[in-house]
Design a protein around this motif. Structure first.
Motif, PDB file in Angstrom:
ATOM      1  N   PRO A 176       0.873  -0.914   0.011  1.00  0.00           N
ATOM      2  CA  PRO A 176      -0.191   0.115  -0.225  1.00  0.00           C
ATOM      3  C   PRO A 176       0.992   1.536  -0.166  1.00  0.00           C
ATOM      4  CG  PRO A 176      -0.734  -1.998   1.835  1.00  0.00           C
ATOM      5  CD  PRO A 176       0.416  -2.127   1.311  1.00  0.00           C
ATOM      6  N   VAL A 177       2.132   1.347   0.576  1.00  0.00           N
ATOM      7  CA  VAL A 177       2.852   2.524   0.643  1.00  0.00           C
ATOM      8  C   VAL A 177       3.332   2.656  -0.495  1.00  0.00           C
ATOM      9  CG1 VAL A 177       4.927   3.298   1.772  1.00  0.00           C
ATOM     10  CG2 VAL A 177       3.823   1.934   2.699  1.00  0.00           C
ATOM     11  N   ARG A 224       1.130   5.256  -2.589  1.00  0.00           N
ATOM     12  CA  ARG A 224       1.767   6.771  -1.940  1.00  0.00           C
ATOM     13  C   ARG A 224       2.281   7.582  -1.802  1.00  0.00           C
ATOM     14  NH1 ARG A 224      -1.288   3.418   1.396  1.00  0.00           N
ATOM     15  NH2 ARG A 224      -3.863   3.910   1.369  1.00  0.00           N
ATOM     16  N   VAL A 225       3.410   6.750  -1.845  1.00  0.00           N
ATOM     17  CA  VAL A 225       5.780   7.249  -1.667  1.00  0.00           C
ATOM     18  C   VAL A 225       6.195   7.353  -3.223  1.00  0.00           C
ATOM     19  CG1 VAL A 225       7.337   7.758  -0.247  1.00  0.00           C
ATOM     20  CG2 VAL A 225       4.975   6.678   0.621  1.00  0.00           C
ATOM     21  N   SER A 226       6.354   8.414  -3.675  1.00  0.00           N
ATOM     22  CA  SER A 226       7.475   8.497  -4.616  1.00  0.00           C
ATOM     23  C   SER A 226       8.439   6.699  -4.295  1.00  0.00           C
ATOM     24  CB  SER A 226       8.565   9.308  -4.900  1.00  0.00           C
ATOM     25  OG  SER A 226       9.292   9.259  -5.173  1.00  0.00           O
ATOM     26  N   PRO A 227       9.161   5.949  -5.351  1.00  0.00           N
ATOM     27  CA  PRO A 227       9.842   5.497  -5.444  1.00  0.00           C
ATOM     28  C   PRO A 227      11.041   5.663  -5.240  1.00  0.00           C
ATOM     29  CG  PRO A 227       9.097   5.807  -7.507  1.00  0.00           C
ATOM     30  CD  PRO A 227       8.062   6.394  -7.211  1.00  0.00           C
ATOM     31  N   ARG A 228      11.666   6.886  -5.683  1.00  0.00           N
ATOM     32  CA  ARG A 228      12.977   7.343  -5.380  1.00  0.00           C
ATOM     33  C   ARG A 228      12.826   7.000  -3.926  1.00  0.00           C
ATOM     34  NH1 ARG A 228      14.544  12.995  -6.803  1.00  0.00           N
ATOM     35  NH2 ARG A 228      12.208  13.814  -6.440  1.00  0.00           N
ATOM     36  N   VAL A 229      12.391   7.790  -3.094  1.00  0.00           N
ATOM     37  CA  VAL A 229      12.459   7.854  -1.488  1.00  0.00           C
ATOM     38  C   VAL A 229      12.304   5.946  -0.952  1.00  0.00           C
ATOM     39  CG1 VAL A 229      10.368   8.121   0.466  1.00  0.00           C
ATOM     40  CG2 VAL A 229      11.272   9.882  -1.495  1.00  0.00           C
ATOM     41  N   ILE A 230      11.640   5.379  -1.848  1.00  0.00           N
ATOM     42  CA  ILE A 230      11.135   4.494  -0.964  1.00  0.00           C
ATOM     43  C   ILE A 230      12.414   2.985  -1.036  1.00  0.00           C
ATOM     44  CG2 ILE A 230       9.955   1.869  -1.032  1.00  0.00           C
ATOM     45  CD1 ILE A 230       7.579   2.911  -1.758  1.00  0.00           C
TER      46      ILE A 230
END
Length: 597
Positions: A326-327, A330-336
């Motif tokens: 789920p994350v 919502r969150v940019s793949p760069r951040v993840i």
């Protein structure tokens, strides 16, 4: 009549899905089963560190070299044939490894098993896509497929641990043999035949040049570390790698039906995700290689005890893969990806304090932290590669990303095995002197290590000096291990930097993947690979009639792949539909479905 036909159809579909799950289980069994058995293999066959590097790479290299072509081969010649060939190769590899009398025979067995895995990984998912056309329903069965893949990676080390404790180490290769043969017999009767689904031609020049370049590069690194990088055979191998790699680029740029469209690298996000996965797997697979040797050679753990420790990474990574789904929406793949890589790098640096007597608890939290980082980062990587290119190139993007993943995995044991052996050999004389060993005894030990690796000392007759000699060898090994851990951590930091600089938030339809696993063990869309591998879908899916379907794996409880998956009818990640309807795989018409988000 209609009810009986429906029941027969449901039974045939269930059989095909079960066969697909059995196929991916067979493909992944050798990955961790062999990794945890390396110390006992070294002692039994008198193998050097370079020899053990080839035990791992003999499996990974065929997967890396052949997987780009395997998906297209199934489309051109029929999936049932490719499935049967993959099982036959896996059985043959197990049989050769089971009867191993030398390290060379083991390499041959591993290579056959790797070729079988290269055939099975793309075709097993293609079979599911073939019999489950409804994208909403297909996601559930892709979750089952992923579960079987992860199950092989979790139970493999545990099975090996039990076998080695009660029988010869060769029996760790037994399980794939009966499973492959039984599955082949069942598939011959229940798996429906199919016709060619693609008009693409096989790219033999690209296939040959890629295979030669990869093999020569890994050979040059391993032999350079074992001997010298200025030795004639090492220089020749590296020159062959450069020339073959250059020819591959020329062939792919000029070919009518390239197995890897080089225009994909015009996308910074695709280039970034590919660099991240290759660098990351180089560091991680190399780490697992040296960690297995540490547990066996330094801590003197048996195979079962080593397996329990290695499985920690798999289990934590798999659990985290469920949570991160789920994350990812919502969150940019760069951040993840950046966060996951940095967490993994921190875990590797924390392992540099390992010693001879490090307790299970002290090691466990570090390995759990590593699994946490991997579970965050790797499910998102192939998703980013696929989402960064036009839909018609999604299948090839996933396959190309996976090929580079496997190349990094093949280079990992080669590079870090070389660093380990070189550093340990360089520091051994000093540790022998500290242990009070000098003169002829010390010289005979260093000569033995130079000829046969650190494991050769265990077979020497040293009398009262044995304890001190083995202590010195352990300390020298730890010097090499710390260097390898530091290099692995630096590689992951570089991967994080590449992600931060090159990746951007997705703007188009997302194609996301399943739960990640450790080095070479991620559970992903398409068909993952060894030594952890993800996105091994075939290079098809490049026209309106190929790879046009899609699937959604809901993030429900109990689903291993709790993340959306877009998969085409040929087993490759599908092309995103322009409307809420998915394109019919045989006609190109939209009939329902959209890519998972």
């Amino acid at each position: 009549m209609n009810a009986s036909r429906k029941a027969a159809g449901d039974g045939r579909r269930a059989a095909v899905i079960a066969l697909a799950c059995a196929g991916v289980f067979v493909a992944y069994l050798p990955v961790t089963t062999v990794a945890v058995s390396l110390p006992v293999i070294q002692r039994a066959l008198g193998a050097t560190t370079a020899d053990l590097s080839w035990v791992s790479d003999a499996y990974v290299l065929p997967v890396a070299a052949l997987i780009l072509t395997a998906g297209v081969f199934g489309n051109v010649h029929g999936r049932k044939k490719v499935y049967q060939v993959g099982l036959a190769l896996s059985a043959a590899g197990a049989a050769v490894s089971l009867s191993t009398q030398s390290i060379g025979m083991l390499w041959a067995g591993q290579a056959l098993a790797g070729a079988g895995a290269a055939a099975l990984l793309p075709v097993t998912l293609a079979l599911i896509s073939q019999v489950v056309p409804d994208h909403r329903e297909r996601g559930k069965y892709i979750g089952w497929w992923t579960t079987c893949m992860m199950a092989a990676m979790v139970v493999g080390p545990l099975i090996a641990g039990v076998i080695v404790e009660h029988a010869s180490w060769r029996w760790v290769f037994l399980l794939p043999l009966p499973v492959s043969l039984v599955t082949m017999a069942v598939a011959a009767r229940l798996l429906p035949g199919d016709r060619a689904t693609s008009r693409r031609k096989l790219d033999w020049p690209g296939q040959v040049t890629a295979a030669v370049a990869m093999t020569a590069l890994v050979y040059g690194v391993i032999e350079g570390g074992a001997d010298s990088f200025t030795a004639p055979r090492t220089v020749v191998a590296l020159v062959v790698a450069v020339v073959s790699g250059s020819l591959f680029v020329v062939v792919e740029r000029r070919g009518e039906s390239p197995m890897l469209d080089l225009s994909l690298f015009r996308s910074p996000a695709f280039t970034g995700s590919t660099l991240v996965v290759m660098i990351g797997f180089l560091g991680l697979i190399g780490f697992f290689f040296v960690l297995s040797l540490y547990l066996g050679m330094v801590q003197q753990l048996d195979t079962w005890q080593s397996a329990v420790r290695l499985v920690l990474v798999n289990v934590v990574s798999m659990i985290m893969g469920m949570v991160i789904g789920p994350v990812m929406r919502r969150v940019s793949p760069r951040v993840i990806i950046t966060a996951g890589m940095l967490i993994s790098a921190a875990a590797l640096l924390s392992l540099t304090t390992l010693g001879v007597t490090t307790s299970f608890g002290s090691l466990a939290w570090r390995l759990a932290l590593l699994g946490l980082g991997l579970g965050i980062a790797f499910p998102c990587i192939t998703s980013t590669a696929v989402s960064a290119v036009p839909g018609r190139q999604a299948g090839m993007a996933a396959a190309g990303n996976n090929a580079f993943r496997q190349l990094g995995g093949a280079l990992g044991p080669a590079v870090l095995g070389t660093l380990l052996a070189t550093k340990a050999a360089d520091t051994l004389p000093g540790h022998l002197a500290e242990a009070g060993l000098s003169g002829g005894t010390a010289q005979s030990i260093t000569d033995a290590v130079g000829a046969g690796g650190l494991g050769a000392v265990a077979g020497m007759e040293l009398g009262a000096d044995t304890g001190r000699a083995m202590g010195a060898v352990s300390e020298a090994f730890l010097e090499g291990l710390r260097l390898c851990l530091t290099v692995s951590a630096v590689l992951l930091v570089l991967a994080a930097l590449a992600a931060a600089l090159l990746l951007r938030r997705r703007t188009g339809p997302s194609v996301t993947v399943g739960a990640g696993g450790p080095g070479g063990t991620s559970a992903t869309e398409g068909a993952g690979s060894a030594s952890a591998p993800a996105g091994a879908g075939g290079p098809g899916g490049t026209s309106a009639t190929e790879g046009a379907g899609s699937a959604s794996a809901p993030a429900g409880a109990g689903e291993t792949s709790g993340i959306a998956v877009a998969v085409g009818a040929d087993g490759t990640p599908g092309r995103p539909a322009e409307r809420p309807e998915a394109a019919d795989a045989s006609s190109g018409r939209n009939t329902g479905g959209s890519p998972g988000r």
